[in-house]
Write an enzyme that holds these catalytic residues in place. Structure first.
Site, PDB file in Angstrom:
ATOM      1  N   HIS A 167       0.784  -1.236   0.000  1.00  0.00           N
ATOM      2  CA  HIS A 167       0.000   0.000   0.000  1.00  0.00           C
ATOM      3  C   HIS A 167       0.815   1.285   0.000  1.00  0.00           C
ATOM      4  O   HIS A 167       0.309   2.337  -0.388  1.00  0.00           O
ATOM      5  CB  HIS A 167      -0.923   0.012   1.232  1.00  0.00           C
ATOM      6  CG  HIS A 167      -2.186   0.779   1.033  1.00  0.00           C
ATOM      7  ND1 HIS A 167      -2.255   1.933   0.279  1.00  0.00           N
ATOM      8  CD2 HIS A 167      -3.447   0.567   1.483  1.00  0.00           C
ATOM      9  CE1 HIS A 167      -3.489   2.387   0.277  1.00  0.00           C
ATOM     10  NE2 HIS A 167      -4.238   1.583   0.999  1.00  0.00           N
ATOM     11  N   TYR A 191     -14.831   5.877   8.080  1.00  0.00           N
ATOM     12  CA  TYR A 191     -13.790   6.323   7.145  1.00  0.00           C
ATOM     13  C   TYR A 191     -14.200   5.922   5.735  1.00  0.00           C
ATOM     14  O   TYR A 191     -14.434   4.751   5.463  1.00  0.00           O
ATOM     15  CB  TYR A 191     -12.469   5.646   7.527  1.00  0.00           C
ATOM     16  CG  TYR A 191     -11.258   6.016   6.707  1.00  0.00           C
ATOM     17  CD1 TYR A 191     -10.224   6.738   7.276  1.00  0.00           C
ATOM     18  CD2 TYR A 191     -11.113   5.608   5.383  1.00  0.00           C
ATOM     19  CE1 TYR A 191      -9.087   7.060   6.544  1.00  0.00           C
ATOM     20  CE2 TYR A 191      -9.992   5.934   4.644  1.00  0.00           C
ATOM     21  CZ  TYR A 191      -8.981   6.657   5.217  1.00  0.00           C
ATOM     22  OH  TYR A 191      -7.859   6.973   4.496  1.00  0.00           O
ATOM     23  N   THR A 240      -4.846  10.602  -0.679  1.00  0.00           N
ATOM     24  CA  THR A 240      -6.223  10.407  -0.208  1.00  0.00           C
ATOM     25  C   THR A 240      -6.579  11.408   0.884  1.00  0.00           C
ATOM     26  O   THR A 240      -5.714  12.026   1.484  1.00  0.00           O
ATOM     27  CB  THR A 240      -6.415   8.982   0.360  1.00  0.00           C
ATOM     28  OG1 THR A 240      -5.539   8.801   1.483  1.00  0.00           O
ATOM     29  CG2 THR A 240      -6.149   7.923  -0.693  1.00  0.00           C
TER      30      THR A 240
END
Length: 785
Positions: free
Chosen positions: A475, A591, A604
């Site tokens: 990630h 979230y 993000t």
């Protein structure tokens, strides 16, 4: 030794008669062709640098400026207002001596023309950046576009009329703005209001006010200073502190997965599926390197998104460290790393500068599958080191993989274009328990056996025994939309471009003189094997605790939702709030990932989906309020959610700003009770939508069965849910739900049922409104007649 001899370009023997030189022309030819390919790539990169460096102008515009300047000079006019003469006066003495007066004038005109051209490019780029900084269009209602926005759209199209390369817009994208601290705190307090009782909310309000009037402004000044200096004031800290400094396992906790088609498997032949998949990925890499990919844009608009995340997609590995990991990126590798039944291989995918055909790669993969050799001692579960805690892996890597045969083999894995696992299991929606098999498929992609994936690679491809495929992505280097774009291209190219023969094999010819895939060698001492076993135990406990549930929601999709004039994402997010309330009898901090790629190097931002409006709707619906009131509250909640999403996209979010203020406070060595409490709040419902970005690659009208399942991730909180969803076509939404078995309050299957019921209940509520309005309209229609 045959391969070793082929790799040597020449051999020589010293004899009494002299030196006997033996050249291997085949090897020399391969070296020559490889060099030609390397130079072609350098020339292509240099050309692309020039093209994107002058965007939105073109290189040929330089010639136009030069001709225009010379033409005006020919007409005995000085467009430079004396600057050309000044330049001529300051030419080096050697040029004055070697050039005639006319030559000096021509050279000075060329210099002036070039400077003028560069100035025009900078002016055009500045104008484009100003245009891309305008975001009011996002907040305007559909069908009610202001004149300012109409003019703005025309200008953006005008400035973007030239065909851009992948990175052409990078220098024209605006920088992420730092919000006013007062606005951020106000939005934060508004977001937690439905979660806190009155006394607790009052306490948080006092903490926020104290922070703003004391430490907050000091931290804000440092943050604004960073924003002036850095390209993006968030991204580097986000990558470092959220991802690279995490010392726990990245498997499940950070890495995420992507799935194959839901209903079809293009071929049941494992080697063939690997051949086409590897080829498609390398074709995508070629497009990235040549910058032939179209820049991603906001759906339905001409507004470009940042493409910086594409730069580290291939040939990238997360390398463990004691305090922090490091992302290492190399130039293009001509091989991939392959794992099968406990053995590691290096598979060369280029030969003499030529990409192997899919059939040749299939042939090489089949040789790996047919290789009967057993794993070397400690080799089979070596990948578990990447699945466990980071500090032990860092110590082991430094001590036992820094030199010799272990370093060479580890380099082959870390420098590879990507990692491929040839799994010995069948996966997918099959057999008598298709739903259960999808859950097992998700768990396999998320963690596998905990040692048969290399979790440090930027992404790993998994090819199953029955031809099903998937990927696991690290990630830190990029977010899911970037990987989803890659995976969409791979699936579409595999199924619709490369295709297969009738018997399920790849197309193309085979050069049967290809050398065997190189088996990697290891010398793994007992200390490494002990640590690998320890890391495997940690990873296995984590994997066994993950409860995954994947299900396609087929009752309706975005087509029916849009007919109600509601955002599909808002509809689903409010549905998730209703489902969670029914599941846990409370609301929680929620979230939803939103992108900030409208800005340079943006990643993000968080959309806090649990709002005052959404909680009011849920309470009204569950409290049995009148349907009309519930519908009005839903509309308000939908509008509020869309507004929150737009604010997050345009840099007016909450959480990244507070996160960066917290980082500054740590650097300054000061404590903030407010920031400490805010950043320790658990996200018990973490959600993300996987966007479909290249719908044109899929022909769902003629091939409706080629529907992607999307992907998912592990739960963020031990007592919470992770929910990923993908809106496919007009009539389907695929959900991926995760939680932990160790928490007695969560159950992924139960929550999946609640999600389906919530969506159906909301649709029933809104459909009743639609039917009522139609019935109410009939008498009026008769009266008009």
């Amino acid at each position: 030794m045959a391969e070793a001899h082929q790799a040597v370009a020449f051999q020589f023997t010293i004899t009494p008669e002299g030196i006997d030189l033996q050249l291997s022309y085949q090897a020399l030819n391969q070296i020559y062709l490889s060099g030609v390919r390397s130079w072609k790539k350098r020339v292509s990169r240099m050309r692309n640098r020039v093209i994107k460096g002058v965007y939105p102008a073109s290189p040929s515009s330089w010639l136009f400026v030069v001709i225009a300047i010379l033409a005006t000079m020919y007409m005995r006019s000085d467009p430079s207002m004396g600057l050309i003469t000044k330049i001529q006066q300051h030419l080096p003495l050697s040029l004055h001596l070697s050039l005639s007066t006319q030559g000096q004038t021509m050279l000075s005109a060329l210099v002036f023309s070039t400077l003028l051209w560069l100035s025009l490019i900078l002016a055009l780029r500045f104008c484009l950046k100003l245009l891309l900084s305008y975001h009011r269009w996002m907040f305007e209602q559909h069908g009610r576009v202001s004149n300012v926005t109409k003019v703005w759209v025309t200008l953006v199209k005008l400035f973007s009329s030239r065909k851009p390369l992948l990175y052409s817009y990078q220098t024209s994208l605006p920088h992420l703005p730092v919000p006013a601290i007062k606005d951020t705190l106000s939005r934060y307090l508004q977001s937690v209001r439905p979660l806190l009782a009155d006394p607790e909310y009052q306490r948080m309000t006092e903490l926020a006010n104290h922070f703003e009037s004391n430490l907050g402004n000091r931290l804000q000044r440092y943050l604004k200073l960073k924003a002036l200096w850095a390209t993006n004031y968030v991204s580097d800290w986000w990558e470092e502190f959220i991802y690279l400094r995490s010392r726990g396992p990245i498997m499940v906790n950070s890495n995420y997965y992507g799935m194959d088609f839901l209903y079809v498997t293009p071929t049941p032949v494992q080697a063939a599926r690997a051949g086409n998949t590897i080829t498609a990925l390398l074709l995508y890499r070629r497009k990235v390197n040549r910058e032939e990919l179209k820049p991603s844009r906001v759906p339905g608009t001409v507004i470009p998104l940042c493409a910086a995340q594409c730069e580290r997609m291939f040939n990238t590995t997360r390398m463990p460290g004691v305090e922090t990991d490091v992302l290492q990126h190399w130039q293009d590798s001509e091989f991939v790393a392959v794992y099968h039944k406990g053995r590691f291989f290096r598979l060369w995918v280029y030969r003499a500068g030529r990409l192997l055909s899919p059939r040749e790669i299939e042939y090489q993969i089949q040789r790996i599958l047919d290789d009967p050799s057993p794993p070397q001692p400690g080799e089979e579960k070596l990948g578990a080191l990447t699945a466990g805690d980071r500090v032990p892996w860092a110590h082991i890597r430094k001590q036992y993989f820094s030199s010799g045969i272990n370093k060479r083999s580890l380099d082959a894995i870390e420098r590879a274009a990507f990692f491929v696992t040839l799994d010995d299991e069948d996966q997918g929606m099959r057999g008598e328990d298709p739903a259960g098999n999808l859950d097992r498929y998700a768990k396999s992609l998320l963690h596998g056996k905990c040692y048969d994936r290399w979790f440090d690679k930027s992404f790993s491809i998994v090819i199953y025994k029955n031809g099903k495929s998937g990927l696991n992505a690290e990630h830190s280097w990029a977010d899911a939309p970037t990987v989803a774009h890659l995976w969409e291209f791979t699936l579409a190219t595999d199924a619709f471009q490369l295709k297969y023969t009738e018997d399920g094999h790849c197309k193309g010819e085979i050069d049967r003189s290809l050398p065997l895939p190189q088996r990697l060698s290891w010398d793994i001492p007992s200390e490494v094997q002990v640590q690998a076993s320890s890391s495997l135990a940690v990873a296995q406990a984590l994997a066994d605790d993950v409860d995954c549930h994947v299900f396609p929601f087929r009752e309706f999709g975005k087509g029916r939702i849009k007919k109600l004039r509601i955002s599909p994402d808002a509809f689903i997010q409010i549905g998730l709030q209703l489902a969670y309330y029914r599941d846990r009898a409370s609301f929680c901090l929620t979230y939803e990932a939103s992108m900030t790629r409208l800005f340079r190097e943006g990643r993000t931002e968080t959309v806090r989906s649990c709002s005052n409006e959404s909680s009011a709707f849920v309470k009204a619906l569950e409290g049995g309020e009148a349907e009309e009131q519930c519908r009005q509250l839903f509309r308000q909640a939908s509008e509020r959610h869309q507004n929150l999403y737009r604010m997050a996209m345009t840099g007016a979010g909450i959480d990244r700003h507070l996160f960066c203020l917290y980082v500054v406070s740590k650097y300054l060595g000061v404590e903030s009770p407010f920031l400490k409490e805010v950043l320790s709040e658990p996200w018990r419902l973490s959600t993300s939508q996987t966007p479909v970005q290249q719908m044109e690659l899929f022909d769902l009208k003629n091939y409706p069965e080629y529907i992607s399942l999307g992907g998912g991730f592990g739960p963020v909180a031990d007592d919470g849910y992770g929910v990923s969803y993908i809106i496919v076509g007009e009539d389907m939404i695929n959900f991926h739900v995760s939680s932990k078995y160790s928490c007695t309050e969560t159950d992924s299957h139960r929550f999946g049922v609640q999600i389906s019921k919530a969506l159906l209940d909301i649709m029933t509520l809104l459909s009743t409104e639609s039917k009522t309005s139609k019935v109410a309209g009939k008498p009026q229609a008769k009266k008009l007649l």
